[in-house]
Enzyme design. Structure first.
Site, short mmCIF file in Angstrom:
data_model
loop_
_atom_site.label_atom_id
_atom_site.label_comp_id
_atom_site.label_asym_id
_atom_site.label_seq_id
_atom_site.Cartn_x
_atom_site.Cartn_y
_atom_site.Cartn_z
N LYS A 210 0.84 -1.21 0.00
CA LYS A 210 0.00 0.00 0.00
C LYS A 210 0.87 1.25 0.00
O LYS A 210 0.67 2.17 -0.78
CB LYS A 210 -0.91 -0.04 1.23
CG LYS A 210 -1.80 1.18 1.35
CD LYS A 210 -2.79 1.03 2.51
CE LYS A 210 -3.50 2.35 2.74
NZ LYS A 210 -4.46 2.30 3.82
N GLU A 216 10.66 -4.33 4.56
CA GLU A 216 10.76 -5.76 4.25
C GLU A 216 10.43 -5.99 2.77
O GLU A 216 11.14 -6.70 2.04
CB GLU A 216 9.77 -6.58 5.10
CG GLU A 216 10.08 -6.62 6.58
CD GLU A 216 9.48 -5.47 7.36
OE1 GLU A 216 9.12 -4.44 6.74
OE2 GLU A 216 9.41 -5.56 8.60
N GLY A 270 -4.76 -1.89 5.12
CA GLY A 270 -3.95 -3.01 4.66
C GLY A 270 -4.61 -4.36 4.94
O GLY A 270 -4.68 -5.23 4.07
N ARG A 271 -5.12 -4.54 6.17
CA ARG A 271 -5.70 -5.85 6.53
C ARG A 271 -7.10 -6.05 5.97
O ARG A 271 -7.72 -7.08 6.21
CB ARG A 271 -5.66 -6.02 8.05
CG ARG A 271 -6.28 -4.89 8.83
CD ARG A 271 -5.91 -4.94 10.31
NE ARG A 271 -6.37 -3.76 11.04
CZ ARG A 271 -5.69 -2.63 11.14
NH1 ARG A 271 -4.52 -2.50 10.54
NH2 ARG A 271 -6.17 -1.61 11.82
N GLU A 356 -4.55 -6.62 14.95
CA GLU A 356 -4.06 -5.30 14.52
C GLU A 356 -5.19 -4.28 14.58
O GLU A 356 -4.97 -3.09 14.76
CB GLU A 356 -3.47 -5.38 13.10
CG GLU A 356 -2.53 -4.23 12.80
CD GLU A 356 -1.69 -4.42 11.54
OE1 GLU A 356 -0.51 -4.79 11.63
OE2 GLU A 356 -2.23 -4.19 10.44
N HIS A 387 -4.65 -32.98 18.24
CA HIS A 387 -3.55 -33.85 18.67
C HIS A 387 -2.36 -33.03 19.16
O HIS A 387 -1.26 -33.56 19.25
CB HIS A 387 -3.15 -34.78 17.52
CG HIS A 387 -4.24 -35.74 17.19
ND1 HIS A 387 -4.41 -36.93 17.85
CD2 HIS A 387 -5.28 -35.65 16.31
CE1 HIS A 387 -5.48 -37.55 17.38
NE2 HIS A 387 -6.03 -36.78 16.43
N LYS A 515 9.28 -0.22 13.97
CA LYS A 515 9.81 0.11 12.63
C LYS A 515 10.87 1.20 12.74
O LYS A 515 11.92 1.13 12.12
CB LYS A 515 8.69 0.63 11.73
CG LYS A 515 7.76 -0.43 11.18
CD LYS A 515 6.83 0.20 10.16
CE LYS A 515 5.65 -0.66 9.84
NZ LYS A 515 4.65 -0.01 9.01
#
Ligand code: F6P
Length: 549
Positions: A210, A216, A270-271, A356, A387, A515
């Site tokens: 965005k 990263e 973003g999410r 978030e 399990h 950041k």
């Protein structure tokens, strides 16, 4: 200064819920089922292709009435309408929140600052359709004339989790030639593990960001470009790199031309962006017709959320049950348990969506929240969880809620698997609710012929308290439409809870500090900056890394 948010704990409905809880905490849900044969019918609802059973929670009709009153007192409906209308409900960033507009039909209209945004949305969808069709059909070719075989989405957070989770979930609709890859981690091992497996001449990179500034993503994008340029020259880059972003300038600066960029807008968080051009990887994989079904499924859930009375409204009830479990029953986490292998990334997707969005401690008006907000969201496919960590869920000291999610019809033809899968899903929710009391364990062990003293010794270990809350969400089959509805269900759940807690679900300032510090420390590690005065731990770690790197 925003208007003061009314106190949640002082609201009549919240106080009534507190009093009600004093009584409810003594209930056993298995007794509630025994007392009311209509409990399942009363405490379940459906919409947009999803069926939702919440009857295994520690609630009765009165609990639900009080929770709905809480939703009304906190003005959930008015705030919902404000979101859909494009009001600036993201107050700390002065933005509208309009991911729902991305799934509205072409014939709709929605004015934002006097401009109808629906034609803009569909113009981008049309471009995505045309481009993806060229890749899918093989007319878009790499630098040596061969068809694209591998698509690498480089992005992180919402620019990664959404495309990856949905491509995985809709695997059975995927294009047979295209292999999808997702690189997110700045740890070079991520990209490094992929590059030897792909051919630069037949690979297409989607740089999805965005902001087009996330370190990263940009680090991975630069490394991918350098890797490609080891095989061909810069004039061939447009055949292998496209971008999805809101930042045309930064995309152009990186060397991707405007015609290879698919835009979206700052009113898409973003999410919440998988519905936008961030969904390009999914469009390439399943095709635009299927992607439109995905959007339509989410739109159906939007319509349900907007127009269904609160008492039958899936996202509202899922949110209210969550508030009850978190703020009254005291649960600290929700384990997401999909009983569908293709939904295995869904818990991770929801982690970002919920944590978030609602991992906040300050209300919209700047004051402290008065109650616990977002619980920890985690999980894995149900049978694997059974399990591994379900032991703790059954007999541990914490109360975790479980969201069971299952599709009734599989997309495979293997015999007997589906029956066993669903049996496990339903058995677990029954076990969480019923538990097993001392008398039942005693009868069982006596039946096995164990000596009486051994029976009494084992009873505490083999008893289950039960009364562990769970939700079950069923769909007929996992399709683009039902997946769209499922994601939208949780998006709106998050919204409703944010409104009730009085927080802004659409900013994420909490991720910014790390950041900023990382940027400084990166310079210090590269010895381009004098070590700053950190604490002795951070200084020590930097010094040790410098020695050994
Ligand atoms: O750091 C958090 C975050 O801002 C997320 O909200 C977002 O999804 C992610 O980073 C990636 O951001 P971008 O798409 O701008 O690269």
């Amino acid at each position: 200064m925003p208007m003061r948010t009314p106190s949640l704990i002082a609201s009549p409905a919240f106080q009534a819920l507190q009093q009600h809880h004093a009584e409810a905490k003594n209930w056993q849900v298995r007794d509630l089922f025994a007392q009311d044969p209509a409990r399942f019918t009363k405490l379940s609802t459906e919409g947009a292709g999803l069926f939702f059973d919440y009857s295994k929670n520690i609630v009765n009709d009165q609990t639900m009435d009080l929770l709905h009153a809480l939703a009304r007192e906190t003005r959930v409906e008015a705030q919902r309408d404000a979101m859909f209308a494009g009001e600036q409900i993201n107050r700390t960033e002065h933005r509208a929140v309009l991911h729902t507009a991305l799934r509205r039909p072409r014939s709709d209209k929605l004015a934002l600052d006097g401009h109808d945004i629906i034609p803009d949305i569909h113009a981008v969808l049309d471009r995505m359709a045309a481009f993806s069709e060229r890749v899918r059909s093989g007319t878009w070719r790499g630098y040596d004339g061969r068809e694209i075989t591998d698509i690498v989405n480089i992005g992180i957070g919402g620019s990664y989790l959404g495309p990856k989770m949905t491509c995985q979930a809709l695997r059975s609709f995927g294009h047979p030639r295209l292999v999808m890859h997702f690189v997110s981690n700045v740890d070079g091992h991520d990209l490094d593990a992929l590059l030897p497996r792909i051919d630069p001449a037949t690979t297409l990179f989607i740089i999805a960001s965005k902001t087009f500034g996330t370190s990263e993503t940009m680090t991975n994008a630069r490394s991918a470009r350098a890797w490609l340029l080891r095989s061909t020259n810069a004039s061939q880059l447009p055949k292998h790199f496209v971008a999805v972003s809101t930042q045309l300038d930064l995309v152009t600066e990186f060397g991707i031309a405007a015609e290879n960029m698919f835009p979206f807008w700052d009113w898409v968080g973003g999410r919440y962006s998988v519905w936008s051009a961030i969904g390009l990887a999914l469009v390439m994989y399943i095709g635009m017709d299927r992607f439109r079904e995905f959007l339509a499924g989410a739109h159906a859930m939007d319509q349900h959320f907007q127009h269904t009375p609160l008492e039958k409204n899936l996202p509202v009830i899922l949110a209210l049950i969550g508030i009850w479990n978190r703020n009254f029953i005291g649960s600290t986490s929700i384990s997401i348990a999909p009983y569908h292998q293709d939904l295995r990334l869904f818990p991770g997707y929801l982690q970002q969506l919920e944590m978030e969005s609602n991992g906040k401690r300050i209300k919209v008006d700047g004051s402290k929240v008065e109650v616990a907000t977002c619980p920890v969201i985690w999980g894995d496919v149900g049978t694997n969880g059974q399990h591994a960590y379900f032991q703790l869920l059954h007999q541990g000291t914490d109360v975790a809620v479980v969201d069971f999610i299952a599709a009734l019809q599989p997309s495979h033809t293997l015999e007997s698997h589906q029956l066993l899968l669903l049996a496990n899903c339903f058995a677990q929710s029954e076990a969480f609710m019923r538990g097993r009391n001392a008398d039942e364990v005693r009868a069982d062990l006596q039946g096995q012929g164990l000596p009486p003293e051994e029976v009494e010794k084992l009873i505490p270990h083999r008893s289950f308290p039960g009364n562990r809350p769970s939700n079950t969400i069923l769909m007929d089959a996992l399709t683009p439409g039902t997946l769209g509805a499922l994601i939208a269900l949780y998006e709106h759940k998050v919204f409703v809870q944010g409104v009730i807690w009085g927080i802004n679900s659409f900013d994420q300032w909490g991720v910014e500090l790390g950041k900023l510090l990382a940027k400084n420390i990166a310079q210090e590690l590269a010895e381009q900056a004098r070590p700053a005065q950190h604490d002795s731990s951070t200084n020590g770690l930097i010094a040790r890394a410098r020695e050994k790197m």
